[in-house]
Design a protein around this motif. Structure first.
Motif, mmCIF file in Angstrom:
data_model
loop_
_atom_site.group_PDB
_atom_site.id
_atom_site.type_symbol
_atom_site.label_atom_id
_atom_site.label_comp_id
_atom_site.label_asym_id
_atom_site.label_seq_id
_atom_site.Cartn_x
_atom_site.Cartn_y
_atom_site.Cartn_z
ATOM 1 N N VAL A 276 -3.758 -5.612 -6.226
ATOM 2 C CA VAL A 276 -2.514 -5.520 -5.466
ATOM 3 C C VAL A 276 -2.804 -5.040 -4.046
ATOM 4 O O VAL A 276 -3.670 -4.189 -3.823
ATOM 5 N N ASP A 277 -2.079 -5.620 -3.084
ATOM 6 C CA ASP A 277 -2.217 -5.193 -1.692
ATOM 7 C C ASP A 277 -1.589 -3.814 -1.494
ATOM 8 O O ASP A 277 -0.714 -3.393 -2.268
ATOM 9 N N ALA A 278 -2.037 -3.150 -0.438
ATOM 10 C CA ALA A 278 -1.475 -1.837 -0.083
ATOM 11 C C ALA A 278 -0.900 -1.892 1.326
ATOM 12 O O ALA A 278 -1.320 -2.707 2.157
ATOM 13 N N LEU A 279 0.051 -1.034 1.574
ATOM 14 C CA LEU A 279 0.582 -0.832 2.919
ATOM 15 C C LEU A 279 0.184 0.553 3.389
ATOM 16 O O LEU A 279 0.365 1.545 2.655
ATOM 17 N N ARG A 280 -0.401 0.624 4.567
ATOM 18 C CA ARG A 280 -0.695 1.949 5.157
ATOM 19 C C ARG A 280 0.511 2.368 5.976
ATOM 20 O O ARG A 280 0.955 1.654 6.884
ATOM 21 N N LEU A 281 1.036 3.527 5.652
ATOM 22 C CA LEU A 281 2.180 4.081 6.354
ATOM 23 C C LEU A 281 1.722 5.252 7.232
ATOM 24 O O LEU A 281 0.799 5.980 6.856
ATOM 25 N N LYS A 282 2.385 5.418 8.361
ATOM 26 C CA LYS A 282 1.964 6.468 9.291
ATOM 27 C C LYS A 282 3.186 7.177 9.859
ATOM 28 O O LYS A 282 4.222 6.561 10.146
ATOM 29 N N LEU A 283 3.022 8.485 10.027
ATOM 30 C CA LEU A 283 4.056 9.310 10.653
ATOM 31 C C LEU A 283 3.417 10.071 11.810
ATOM 32 O O LEU A 283 2.507 10.879 11.607
#
Length: 286
Positions: A276-283
């Motif tokens: 499964v693909d992943a999404l990198r999230l950033k704050l």
């Protein structure tokens, strides 16, 4: 005459204190609270404080003049007899002390009112424990290896790939303050595991490695509370940004993080062992 001399010595000390700006200041061991400038919201309290201040300034001027007269040898002509009980300076000093005490009480009252008003206006601030939410969940920082089995049990249920005990210990032992647990009594119902270090020798990057909430305790904002508390701990340690990865199919996790201000930074193809693909999230914090 000895009592009068003692009165002159007291006035001289008052004069010296006035020159140094320390008149009526309590010594370090004094039990009386120090006077702070109040912010009077009520018109009557403001008027009372103004009158007290004017009266106080007048008494200080009187004490200064009387002290100068005493220094010039005019104490006998100014009414300093064998008894200091009738001395105007002693009376003025007594009144000045009384005024200082009254102003202090007004200041303390105003400060308490102001603090109460801020508490009422600030969202999320309650009169109860700061680590306990409305559902009775208590949030604690990791303390010992005894808590490790509960953390592993929670997180293993939702993992896309297994972690060894050494992976948990790498994060938790190096950054114990960034591992938080949600406790319902003696039961651990949520956990978050993070780290914070330098990224490319430029920024201090926080990383959320693991987050899990027991299935029967979801939809109670336990997950978002854990993330928020972890971010606050990172900010206290001069964090510049926070990142994480989550499965692109995990809609609940994406919604949780995006509601907290995270944005989608990058798509990582076939990131997990299950393909499964992943999404990198950033704050960004700065």
């Amino acid at each position: 005459m000895a009592e009068c001399d003692s009165g002159q010595d007291s006035l001289s000390r008052c004069h010296l204190a006035l020159e140094e700006g320390d008149l009526c200041q309590s010594p370090p061991n004094a039990t009386e609270p120090q006077t702070v400038e109040p912010v009077a919201d009520d018109a009557s309290q403001l008027d009372s404080l103004t009158k007290h201040k004017k009266h106080q300034n007048g008494l200080v001027t009187h004490l200064l003049k009387a002290t100068e007269d005493a220094d010039n040898g005019e104490s006998a002509d100014s009414g300093h007899g064998s008894s200091c009980q009738d001395c105007e300076c002693t009376s003025a000093l007594s009144q000045l002390t009384t005024i200082e005490s009254e102003m202090t009480q007004l200041s303390i009252s105003d400060d308490v009112s102001a603090d109460s008003a801020v508490c009422e206006r600030t969202p999320g601030v309650s009169q109860g424990s700061e680590n306990e939410d409305q559902n009775g969940i208590d949030y604690v920082v990791y303390e010992s290896e005894v808590q490790m089995p509960d953390i592993i049990r929670l997180i293993t249920k939702d993992l896309s790939e297994p972690y060894s005990i050494y992976t948990y210990r790498y994060f938790i032992h190096n950054w114990p303050k960034l591992c938080l647990l949600a406790m319902d009594g003696e039961q651990c119902v949520g956990a978050i595991v993070c780290k914070l270090d330098m990224h490319k020798k430029m920024v201090r990057r926080g990383y959320i490695a693991m987050l899990a909430v027991d299935a029967s305790y979801r939809r109670k904002k336990i997950g978002s509370t854990l993330v928020t508390k972890a971010i606050h701990a990172m900010i206290a340690d001069d964090c510049d940004e926070v990142v994480l990865e989550t499965e692109i199919t995990n809609k609940a996790a994406l919604r949780l993080y995006e509601n907290l201000g995270f944005i989608r930074d990058k798509r990582l193809f076939r990131y997990y062992l299950n393909g499964v693909d992943a999404l990198r999230l950033k704050l960004w914090l700065r």
